[in-house]
Design a protein around this motif. Structure first.
Motif, PDB file in Angstrom:
ATOM      1  N   MET A 281      40.758  67.090  48.364  1.00 33.94           N
ATOM      2  CA  MET A 281      40.083  66.115  47.514  1.00 33.94           C
ATOM      3  C   MET A 281      39.187  65.222  48.369  1.00 33.94           C
ATOM      4  SD  MET A 281      43.035  63.251  46.790  1.00 33.94           S
ATOM      5  CE  MET A 281      43.960  62.510  48.132  1.00 33.94           C
ATOM      6  N   ILE A 282      38.330  64.462  47.696  1.00 39.51           N
ATOM      7  CA  ILE A 282      37.530  63.413  48.331  1.00 39.51           C
ATOM      8  C   ILE A 282      38.139  62.094  47.871  1.00 39.51           C
ATOM      9  CG2 ILE A 282      35.214  62.477  48.681  1.00 39.51           C
ATOM     10  CD1 ILE A 282      34.165  65.136  47.419  1.00 39.51           C
ATOM     11  N   GLU A 283      38.397  61.186  48.798  1.00 37.75           N
ATOM     12  CA  GLU A 283      39.047  59.936  48.403  1.00 37.75           C
ATOM     13  C   GLU A 283      38.583  58.764  49.249  1.00 37.75           C
ATOM     14  OE1 GLU A 283      43.217  59.527  49.152  1.00 37.75           O
ATOM     15  OE2 GLU A 283      43.094  60.412  51.159  1.00 37.75           O
ATOM     16  N   ALA A 284      38.629  57.597  48.628  1.00 38.91           N
ATOM     17  CA  ALA A 284      38.551  56.320  49.330  1.00 38.91           C
ATOM     18  C   ALA A 284      39.975  55.778  49.291  1.00 38.91           C
ATOM     19  CB  ALA A 284      37.576  55.375  48.631  1.00 38.91           C
ATOM     20  N   ALA A 285      40.679  55.835  50.396  1.00 40.64           N
ATOM     21  CA  ALA A 285      42.135  55.657  50.380  1.00 40.64           C
ATOM     22  C   ALA A 285      42.568  54.193  50.425  1.00 40.64           C
ATOM     23  CB  ALA A 285      42.762  56.431  51.537  1.00 40.64           C
ATOM     24  N   CYS A 286      42.334  53.509  51.525  1.00 45.41           N
ATOM     25  CA  CYS A 286      42.713  52.097  51.649  1.00 45.41           C
ATOM     26  C   CYS A 286      42.019  51.536  52.878  1.00 45.41           C
ATOM     27  CB  CYS A 286      44.231  51.923  51.743  1.00 45.41           C
ATOM     28  SG  CYS A 286      44.971  52.499  53.292  1.00 45.41           S
ATOM     29  N   THR A 287      42.046  50.218  53.024  1.00 46.78           N
ATOM     30  CA  THR A 287      41.325  49.566  54.118  1.00 46.78           C
ATOM     31  C   THR A 287      41.773  50.080  55.483  1.00 46.78           C
ATOM     32  OG1 THR A 287      41.109  47.574  52.759  1.00 46.78           O
ATOM     33  CG2 THR A 287      40.720  47.335  55.120  1.00 46.78           C
ATOM     34  N   LYS A 288      43.091  50.179  55.662  1.00 48.56           N
ATOM     35  CA  LYS A 288      43.626  50.586  56.964  1.00 48.56           C
ATOM     36  C   LYS A 288      43.691  52.101  57.120  1.00 48.56           C
ATOM     37  CE  LYS A 288      46.247  46.361  57.740  1.00 48.56           C
ATOM     38  NZ  LYS A 288      47.557  45.762  58.101  1.00 48.56           N
ATOM     39  N   CYS A 289      43.325  52.841  56.060  1.00 48.54           N
ATOM     40  CA  CYS A 289      43.339  54.310  56.148  1.00 48.54           C
ATOM     41  C   CYS A 289      42.055  54.861  56.754  1.00 48.54           C
ATOM     42  CB  CYS A 289      43.543  54.927  54.766  1.00 48.54           C
ATOM     43  SG  CYS A 289      45.063  54.405  53.944  1.00 48.54           S
ATOM     44  N   GLY A 290      41.057  53.993  56.913  1.00 50.03           N
ATOM     45  CA  GLY A 290      39.789  54.458  57.458  1.00 50.03           C
ATOM     46  C   GLY A 290      38.766  54.707  56.370  1.00 50.03           C
ATOM     47  N   PRO A 291      37.633  55.279  56.729  1.00 56.85           N
ATOM     48  CA  PRO A 291      36.516  55.461  55.787  1.00 56.85           C
ATOM     49  C   PRO A 291      36.797  56.566  54.766  1.00 56.85           C
ATOM     50  CG  PRO A 291      35.995  56.453  57.892  1.00 56.85           C
ATOM     51  CD  PRO A 291      37.292  55.720  58.085  1.00 56.85           C
ATOM     52  N   ILE A 292      35.879  56.687  53.825  1.00 55.06           N
ATOM     53  CA  ILE A 292      35.962  57.732  52.798  1.00 55.06           C
ATOM     54  C   ILE A 292      36.003  59.090  53.487  1.00 55.06           C
ATOM     55  CG2 ILE A 292      34.722  58.782  50.861  1.00 55.06           C
ATOM     56  CD1 ILE A 292      33.582  55.945  50.310  1.00 55.06           C
ATOM     57  N   ARG A 293      36.832  59.999  52.961  1.00 57.50           N
ATOM     58  CA  ARG A 293      37.128  61.229  53.673  1.00 57.50           C
ATOM     59  C   ARG A 293      37.514  62.329  52.705  1.00 57.50           C
ATOM     60  NH1 ARG A 293      43.151  59.189  55.667  1.00 57.50           N
ATOM     61  NH2 ARG A 293      44.093  59.302  53.604  1.00 57.50           N
TER      62      ARG A 293
END
Length: 315
Positions: A281-293
């Protein structure tokens, strides 16, 4: 494809203001006027429904005749009948002051995700959310302050945030080789937009173009293809047509039981299915998870899949 008409004729804040005015024996005049980047400043005009009598020296010749003949009269709060002023009114402008909030996070799981386990707000870091915890609305409401102000904000309200934070580095271009061969043109547009955001930062509440949160990315990708879907994860979950696990397709939404307000029936995180064969999938996970991936959606907290395009009878 026929998409629903999203009406802005009578927004929710206007309905709430009208209801509150009527509870206080008044009528809302016109519409509430929001201003400021996020609409935190509101201007409202009201007119009382009570009878306010004119003094005798204010009456016109016709009004004196009406009073003598008992025509067009109203009764004030003291029970006196006479010629009304037509309703007194006023204008108020108020600003909502939001508290600063943040999250406490769990340790990273096997996928490197760090799900929030609590949300705090205010200078004393009052906890306002925990998984399975009922919100104490009374104590939470005290964190939000409303203050009367002299004038509207000089910044116009546009319906959502406009982030000034620049995106550093080159703007990622969509890697079309990642797209499955069997996607439709419409799904391809959705996925191309999402892929082009890879590398941009996660910011809670952001809807682009420089940053996104999880549901903001999904909404923006669909709207880039001309398909309007709701803004938040909680709204997106019931919006799409449910898809059984294992039957998901590219462009479907995948939901997880994680994040603030999340529960077994209200997902707190959403991603966009890219490659079902590889569970990607493509996701924007969380602030501390890093950039969109791009990442795997084969996780223990997976709740299910939906297909928003089926709502429009478009495969």
């Amino acid at each position: 494809m026929v998409v629903p008409n999203i009406s802005v004729e009578d927004p929710e804040y206007n309905q709430v203001a009208r209801k509150y005015a009527r509870q206080n024996d008044a009528d809302l005049v016109g519409k509430v006027q929001p201003s400021g980047q996020l609409g935190y400043t509101m201007k409202a005009s009201v007119r009382t429904m009570d009878c306010l009598l004119k003094d005798e020296d204010e009456l016109t010749a016709k009004e004196r005749e009406d009073l003598r003949l008992g025509r067009n009269l109203c009764t004030d709060a003291a029970g006196k009948r006479g010629i009304g002023r037509g309703g007194g009114g006023g204008i108020s402008i108020a600003t909502l002051h939001m508290p600063i909030c943040g999250y406490y996070y769990d340790p990273p799981d096997e996928n490197g995700d760090r799900a929030p386990n609590a949300m705090w707000c205010g200078p004393d870091k009052t906890v306002v959310w925990r998984p399975g915890w009922s919100l104490d609305r009374k104590s939470t409401a005290k964190l939000f302050k409303i203050r009367l102000v002299a004038k509207e904000s000089s910044v116009p309200y546009t319906g959502g945030p406009k982030l000034s934070m620049p995106h550093t580095g080159p703007i990622p271009q969509p890697d079309l080789s990642e797209l499955p061969d069997d996607v439709s043109d419409l799904v391809s547009k959705i996925l191309q937009y999402a892929l082009a955001q890879i590398g941009k930062p996660y910011v809670w509440g952001a809807t682009g173009p420089n940053a996104f949160d999880c549901s903001g990315l999904v909404m923006a990708a669909y709207r880039a293809a001309g398909v309007p879907i709701p803004r938040t994860t909680f709204q997106q979950w019931p919006f799409g047509v449910r898809v059984p696990n294992g039957q998901e397709k590219p462009g479907d939404l995948v939901f997880f039981n994680s994040g603030p307000g999340s529960s077994s029936s209200s997902p707190g995180h959403v991603g966009l299915v890219l490659d079902p064969a590889k569970n990607i999938m493509i996701e924007a996970a969380c602030t501390k998870c890093g950039p969109i991936r791009t990442s795997s959606y084969n996780r223990s907290k997976l709740m299910g899949f939906t297909r928003p395009l089926d709502r429009f009878k478009k495969k």
